[in-house]
Design a protein around this motif. Structure first.
Motif, PDB file in Angstrom:
ATOM      1  N   ALA A  68     106.780  56.824  73.957  1.00 24.80           N
ATOM      2  CA  ALA A  68     105.785  56.027  73.237  1.00 24.80           C
ATOM      3  C   ALA A  68     106.457  55.155  72.172  1.00 24.80           C
ATOM      4  O   ALA A  68     105.936  54.105  71.801  1.00 24.80           O
ATOM      5  N   ARG A  69     107.629  55.596  71.701  1.00 19.29           N
ATOM      6  CA  ARG A  69     108.336  54.835  70.667  1.00 19.29           C
ATOM      7  C   ARG A  69     109.355  53.863  71.249  1.00 19.29           C
ATOM      8  O   ARG A  69     110.062  53.176  70.504  1.00 19.29           O
ATOM      9  N   GLY A  70     109.479  53.891  72.569  1.00 12.89           N
ATOM     10  CA  GLY A  70     110.404  52.958  73.219  1.00 12.89           C
ATOM     11  C   GLY A  70     111.866  53.298  73.038  1.00 12.89           C
ATOM     12  O   GLY A  70     112.730  52.411  73.076  1.00 12.89           O
ATOM     13  N   VAL A  71     112.167  54.585  72.822  1.00 18.08           N
ATOM     14  CA  VAL A  71     113.568  55.013  72.689  1.00 18.08           C
ATOM     15  C   VAL A  71     113.804  56.167  73.668  1.00 18.08           C
ATOM     16  O   VAL A  71     112.884  56.614  74.355  1.00 18.08           O
ATOM     17  N   ALA A  72     115.033  56.664  73.733  1.00 17.90           N
ATOM     18  CA  ALA A  72     115.338  57.800  74.616  1.00 17.90           C
ATOM     19  C   ALA A  72     116.464  58.623  74.005  1.00 17.90           C
ATOM     20  O   ALA A  72     117.409  58.058  73.439  1.00 17.90           O
ATOM     21  N   PRO A  73     116.386  59.955  74.100  1.00 13.17           N
ATOM     22  CA  PRO A  73     117.445  60.821  73.558  1.00 13.17           C
ATOM     23  C   PRO A  73     118.637  60.885  74.514  1.00 13.17           C
ATOM     24  O   PRO A  73     118.998  61.944  75.027  1.00 13.17           O
ATOM     25  N   THR A  74     119.258  59.741  74.698  1.00 19.00           N
ATOM     26  CA  THR A  74     120.335  59.616  75.682  1.00 19.00           C
ATOM     27  C   THR A  74     121.541  60.480  75.306  1.00 19.00           C
ATOM     28  O   THR A  74     122.153  61.105  76.183  1.00 19.00           O
ATOM     29  N   ALA A  75     121.865  60.496  74.024  1.00 19.28           N
ATOM     30  CA  ALA A  75     123.024  61.295  73.603  1.00 19.28           C
ATOM     31  C   ALA A  75     122.776  62.775  73.884  1.00 19.28           C
ATOM     32  O   ALA A  75     123.657  63.490  74.393  1.00 19.28           O
TER      33      ALA A  75
END
Ligand SMILES: CC(=O)SCCNC(=O)CCNC(=O)[C@H](O)C(C)(C)COP(=O)(O)OP(=O)(O)OC[C@H]1O[C@@H](n2cnc3c(N)ncnc32)[C@H](O)[C@@H]1OP(=O)(O)O
Ligand SMILES: N[C@@H](CCO)C(=O)O
Length: 376
Positions: A210-217
C-alpha cells in the motif's frame, strides 16, 4: 473459469473461483481464487488426473517455454509431455499455484474486498488449508480421485496431507524431500528468515504494498539463509572453497565467491517473489503436522490404502532422509527411494534423471534405462 489475473503474464495460466474458504484457524478467507495450469486431456471418467505440487518459491510453471516472468523452462523441465514421465498422451496433469503464494492464487498481495492488498492482515494458513483449496479445484475440474499426487519439499507436505485428508481421492502419493511434520531445525531456520523480513524498515508491519515499497533487503537476507540450508556444506566447499569472488579481495572489503553466489540467489528471488507470501508460506510449513488431531503417524496414514512412495535426498540437511524413512515405516505400503546428490535439499530439483525415474515409476511408467536406488 477464466484466464488468471497473473502478475507474471503467463498466457497458459487459468483461474478458478473457489468461493469462501474456512481455515483451520476458524477464520474464513473470502472469495479465494486459484491459478493453475494443465497439460493433456482429462479422461471422461476423470481417472487419469495427476496433481503436481510445487515447493516454497516454485509455481505452476512445472515445464514450459521461457517467456515473460518465466526465465526458466520450468522447475522440473522434461517431466511432463508426450513420452515423458508424466506422459500427456494418456495423463491429465494439473499444477496449481499454492494458496498464500504470489502467482495468481489468493495470497497476501491479493486485493481484499476494498481493493487494497491484504498485506500483513492476511490470515495465517496451514498446509491443510492449502489442500482444502486444492480439493475445491479438483471438484470444479471434475476430478474425483487423483491417479497420482506428487511434489517436493513444501509440495511434499501437501502430498502427504492429501493422502491423510482425502485417502479415497489419492491413488498414489509421491512425497519427495519432505516430511510428515516440521522439525525444530526447520522451524528455527524459518524463524530467522521471517525475522529478517519483518526487521526490514520497508516491511511496515506488512503494509509495504500500500505504501509502494518492498522489504527487498529482508527478503534477500531470508533467501541467503534459506539457500544455505538448501545446499550441502560439501557442495559449497567443492564449488567455492574460501576463494575470493573474481576481481574482488576479501582482505580489502571484497566478497568471497560463496558470498557472491548467495547475493545472486537473493537478487533472483527478490525480483520474482513477494515478501508477504514468503512469510505466509514459511509459517504454514512451520505448522505442518499431518498427525494434528489424528493420533500417531501410523494412525493418521491408516485410512490411506493407495501406493505411498517416499523419496529422500541423501545429502539433505533440511529434510534429512530419516524423515522419509519415518513416513515409510508408518505405513504398510510405504516404499522408500533414495536420491543421491551432492546438492542437498535442492537435489529434488537438480537431480533430473533420478527424479524422472522415480516419477515415471510412481506414475506406473518405468523408464528402464534410469537408475533408481531402493533402500529400506
Ligand atoms: C519464474 C520462476 O519461478 S523460475 C524458478 C522456479 N522456482 C524454482 O525452480 C525453485 C527455486 N529455484 C532454485 O531453488 C534454484 O534456482 C535451482 C535449485 C532450481 C537451481 O539450482 P542449480 O541449477 O544447481 O543452480 P545453482 O544453485 O548452481 O545456481 C546457479 C546460478 O548461480 C550463479 N553463480 C554461480 N556462482 C556464482 C558466483 N560466484 N557469484 C554470483 N553468481 C554465481 C550462476 O551464474 C547461476 O546464475 P543463473 O541461475 O542466474 O543462471
Ligand atoms: N529451491 C526450493 C527450495 C525449497 O524447497 C524453492 O525455492 O522452492
Amino acid at each position: 473459469m477464466a484466464a488468471a489475473d497473473d502478475p507474471f503474464d503467463n498466457p497458459a495460466l487459468r483461474a478458478a473461483d473457489l468461493g469462501d474458504l474456512p481455515l483451520e484457524s476458524g477464520v474464513t478467507l473470502p472469495e479465494v481464487t486459484m491459478a493453475f495450469q494443465t497439460w493433456g486431456t482429462l479422461a471422461p471418467d476423470g481417472s487419469n488426473a495427476v496433481l503436481v505440487e510445487h515447493a516454497l518459491t516454485g509455481d505452476a510453471h512445472v515445464v514450459g517455454p521461457i517467456g515473460p516472468g518465466q526465465p526458466t523452462p520450468g522447475w522440473w523441465p522434461g517431466i511432463i509431455g508426450p513420452g515423458r514421465p508424466l506422459d500427456t498422451r494418456d495423463l491429465f496433469v494439473v499444477a496449481p499455484n499454492v494458496l498464500g503464494g504470489c502467482r495468481g492464487t489468493t495470497g497476501p498481495a491479493s486485493p481484499r474486498a476494498d481493493g487494497r492488498p491484504w498485506g500483513g492482515g492476511f490470515p495465517q494458513i496451514t498446509i491443510r488449508d492449502q489442500v482444502a483449496a486444492e480439493r475445491r479445484l479438483a471438484d470444479l475440474l471434475g476430478i474425483r480421485s487423483w491417479h497420482l499426487v506428487l511434489g517436493g519439499s513444501m509440495g511434499g507436505m501437501r502430498v502427504i496431507e492429501w493422502a491423510a485428508t482425502h485417502p479415497e481421492r489419492t491413488r498414489t502419493a509421491l512425497v519427495i524431500a519432505s516430511a510428515a511434520h516440521a522439525t525444530a531445525d526447520q522451524i528455527a531456520w524459518g524463524h530467522a528468515q521471517c525475522l529478517a523480513i519483518e526487521s526490514d524498515p520497508a516491511y511496515h508491519g506488512g503494509d509495504y504494498l500500500a505504501r509502494g515499497v518492498a522489504p527487498t533487503a529482508g527478503l534477500g537476507l531470508a533467501r541467503r539463509i534459506a539457500h544455505q540450508t538448501y545446499r550441502s556444506a560439501d557442495e559449497l566447499a567443492d564449488r567455492f572453497g574460501a576463494e575470493p569472488q573474481q576481481g574482488e579481495d576479501p582482505l580489502a572489503g571484497g566478497r568471497f565467491a560463496v558470498q557472491s553466489y548467495l547475493d545472486h540467489q537473493a537478487a533472483k528471488l527478490t525480483a520474482r517473489f513477494d515478501a508477504g507470501s514468503y512469510l505466509t508460506l514459511t509459517r504454514a510449513m512451520a505448522t505442518h503436522d499431518v498427525t494434528r488431531g489424528r493420533g500417531s503417524l501410523a494412525e493418521a496414514l491408516a485410512p490411506f490404502t493407495g501406493r505411498l512412495v517416499v523419496a529422500g535426498v541423501d545429502s539433505d540437511r533440511l529434510f534429512p532422509a530419516a524423515l522419509s524413512r519415518e513416513i515409510v515405516r508408518a505405513h504398510p505400503a510405504g516404499e522408500l527411494r533414495l536420491i543421491h546428490s551432492r546438492c542437498g535439499h535442492d537435489g529434488f530439483l537438480v537431480e533430473t534423471d533420478q527424479i524422472e525415474a522415480i516419477v515415471a515409476d510412481a506414475a506406473c511408467r518405468p523408464l528402464a534405462d534410469r537408475r533408481i536406488a531402493r533402500v529400506g
